[in-house]
Design an enzyme around this catalytic site. Sequence first.
Site, PDB file in Angstrom:
ATOM      1  N   SER A 188      61.880   4.003  17.309  1.00 43.96           N
ATOM      2  CA  SER A 188      63.116   3.280  17.575  1.00 43.96           C
ATOM      3  C   SER A 188      64.299   4.167  17.930  1.00 43.96           C
ATOM      4  O   SER A 188      65.234   3.711  18.571  1.00 43.96           O
ATOM      5  CB  SER A 188      63.461   2.404  16.374  1.00 43.96           C
ATOM      6  OG  SER A 188      63.492   3.183  15.193  1.00 43.96           O
ATOM      7  N   HIS A 216      59.143  -2.380  18.401  1.00 48.30           N
ATOM      8  CA  HIS A 216      59.820  -2.168  19.681  1.00 48.30           C
ATOM      9  C   HIS A 216      58.871  -2.244  20.876  1.00 48.30           C
ATOM     10  O   HIS A 216      59.308  -2.101  22.011  1.00 48.30           O
ATOM     11  CB  HIS A 216      60.547  -0.815  19.698  1.00 48.30           C
ATOM     12  CG  HIS A 216      61.868  -0.851  19.002  1.00 48.30           C
ATOM     13  ND1 HIS A 216      62.994  -1.402  19.562  1.00 48.30           N
ATOM     14  CD2 HIS A 216      62.239  -0.413  17.775  1.00 48.30           C
ATOM     15  CE1 HIS A 216      64.008  -1.295  18.720  1.00 48.30           C
ATOM     16  NE2 HIS A 216      63.578  -0.699  17.626  1.00 48.30           N
ATOM     17  N   LYS A 247      63.233  -8.848  17.806  1.00 54.67           N
ATOM     18  CA  LYS A 247      63.735  -8.029  18.906  1.00 54.67           C
ATOM     19  C   LYS A 247      63.471  -8.756  20.226  1.00 54.67           C
ATOM     20  O   LYS A 247      64.183  -9.697  20.538  1.00 54.67           O
ATOM     21  CB  LYS A 247      63.136  -6.634  18.816  1.00 54.67           C
ATOM     22  CG  LYS A 247      63.745  -5.905  17.612  1.00 54.67           C
ATOM     23  CD  LYS A 247      63.198  -4.548  17.319  1.00 54.67           C
ATOM     24  CE  LYS A 247      63.990  -3.942  16.163  1.00 54.67           C
ATOM     25  NZ  LYS A 247      63.172  -3.205  15.214  1.00 54.67           N
TER      26      LYS A 247
HETATM   27  C1  PLP Z   1      63.360  -3.193  13.746  1.00 48.23           C
HETATM   28  C2  PLP Z   1      62.122  -2.589  13.205  1.00 48.23           C
HETATM   29  C3  PLP Z   1      61.454  -3.169  12.126  1.00 48.23           C
HETATM   30  C4  PLP Z   1      62.034  -4.329  11.362  1.00 48.23           C
HETATM   31  O1  PLP Z   1      61.962  -5.531  12.068  1.00 48.23           O
HETATM   32  P1  PLP Z   1      62.922  -6.743  11.649  1.00 48.23           P
HETATM   33  O2  PLP Z   1      62.213  -7.933  12.177  1.00 48.23           O
HETATM   34  O3  PLP Z   1      64.249  -6.492  12.267  1.00 48.23           O
HETATM   35  O4  PLP Z   1      62.984  -6.741  10.159  1.00 48.23           O
HETATM   36  C5  PLP Z   1      60.252  -2.607  11.723  1.00 48.23           C
HETATM   37  N1  PLP Z   1      59.734  -1.529  12.349  1.00 48.23           N
HETATM   38  C6  PLP Z   1      60.363  -0.929  13.381  1.00 48.23           C
HETATM   39  C7  PLP Z   1      59.740   0.259  14.044  1.00 48.23           C
HETATM   40  C8  PLP Z   1      61.578  -1.442  13.837  1.00 48.23           C
HETATM   41  O5  PLP Z   1      62.201  -0.837  14.855  1.00 48.23           O
END
Ligand code: PLP
Length: 405
Positions: A188, A216, A247
């Site tokens: 990320s 992602h 996302k």
């Molecule tokens: C954003 C993210 C999460 C968490 O996801 P949410 O649905 O926002 O709780 C988990 N793993 C990674 C790699 C992320 O970037």
Amino acid sequence: MSTTLSQRPQLKHLTAILDNLKQRGTHFKLRILEDEQGPVCTYDGKKVINLASNNYLGLCNHPLLREAALEATKTYGVGSGAVRTIAGTMKIHMDLEEKIARFKNVEACVVFQSGFTANAGTVSSILGKEDFIISDELNHASIIDGARLSRAKIKVFRHKDVAHAEEQLKEVANEPGRKLIITDGVFSMDGDIGPVDKLCDLADKYGAIMMVDDAHASGVLGRNGRGSIDHFGCHGRVDIQVGTLSKAIGALGGYVCGSRDLIDYLYHRARPFLFSTSHPPSVAATCIAAFDLLENEPERIDRLWSNTRYFKEQLGRIGFDIGGVTTPASETPITPIIIGDGKKTMDFSKALFDAGVMATGIAFPTVPEGKARIRTIMTSEHTKDQLDQALDTLEKTAKKLGILS
Ligand SMILES: *Cc1c(COP(=O)(O)O)cnc(C)c1O
């Protein structure tokens, strides 16, 4: 009332920590979005080009998804009324899980309240203290928390270093505990892609459980956004695939895909599933509509990638360090602009905002000391004009601050 609480001594140690953050220049205030999430929107009363959201495909405010949410609310109400295992499993929750399982080409899927709880709830429930977790050093915080909760022994390998992962596996190969290899599909903060195929080879060789967090990568990589496993052609080799609905999918939630028994086990043992209420029907309906869109409108993903290629090319032409020298090079719509110094990065982010571009500054401890960066994220919805304007502002502001000469 609030005055009496702040006069009590019980939490004074928190105030001291905040004062320290303020002194070091890393204390922040939340920026407030006043309209909807979009390529141009209004934060703190200022209209800005938004390079900071995870709204990769513009689904946060797609008309069909809004309609699906409204319809589900009208038909089923605003809440599920219970945790899934008591009385809170609605048919629409099951429909979503089936939809995702089919999309991902796996036997079964369980949806959690968030990607965070999906990771933390899964890792913590499938392993115990006699087991081992082999984890990339840049894996997401929710994986790290899940690993800690599991009480398994955690062995961290250098970022994307498969040989180092193998060394770690060899060290514990003769121990009786189970081994879990875990990587993000897309990282990320750097936007690079995890070596999923090579880690699958290791998992096969050592009989380890293979797990990928595709937060992602979902909606971004692979055919119709099926993720990193599809990107690498590793179907059937990843025991546990995690994805997020928060996302690219545009709403909220996380999910785990795998065998029927894995999912049934998580129904019985994953603590966020057992002890926290399920999604409102509107969220489930929104996500179902989003997966329909991924299947029916893959051109959104094409637009995301053509914007990404253009933006990266132009950032490079202007002379920004977008990784590859001091950090891994991004291969996805997440493009970091490496600045190095934490305070300089925060000043740059602030100046960009004042000049009309929203791009988050990220410093230690989220990224290593000396690797502070502005993180930019492309979406399919940015127009070329908006990108050109953002690039112009980035260049002028960087020159003004002496970041570029
Ligand atoms: C954003 C993210 C999460 C968490 O996801 P949410 O649905 O926002 O709780 C988990 N793993 C990674 C790699 C992320 O970037």
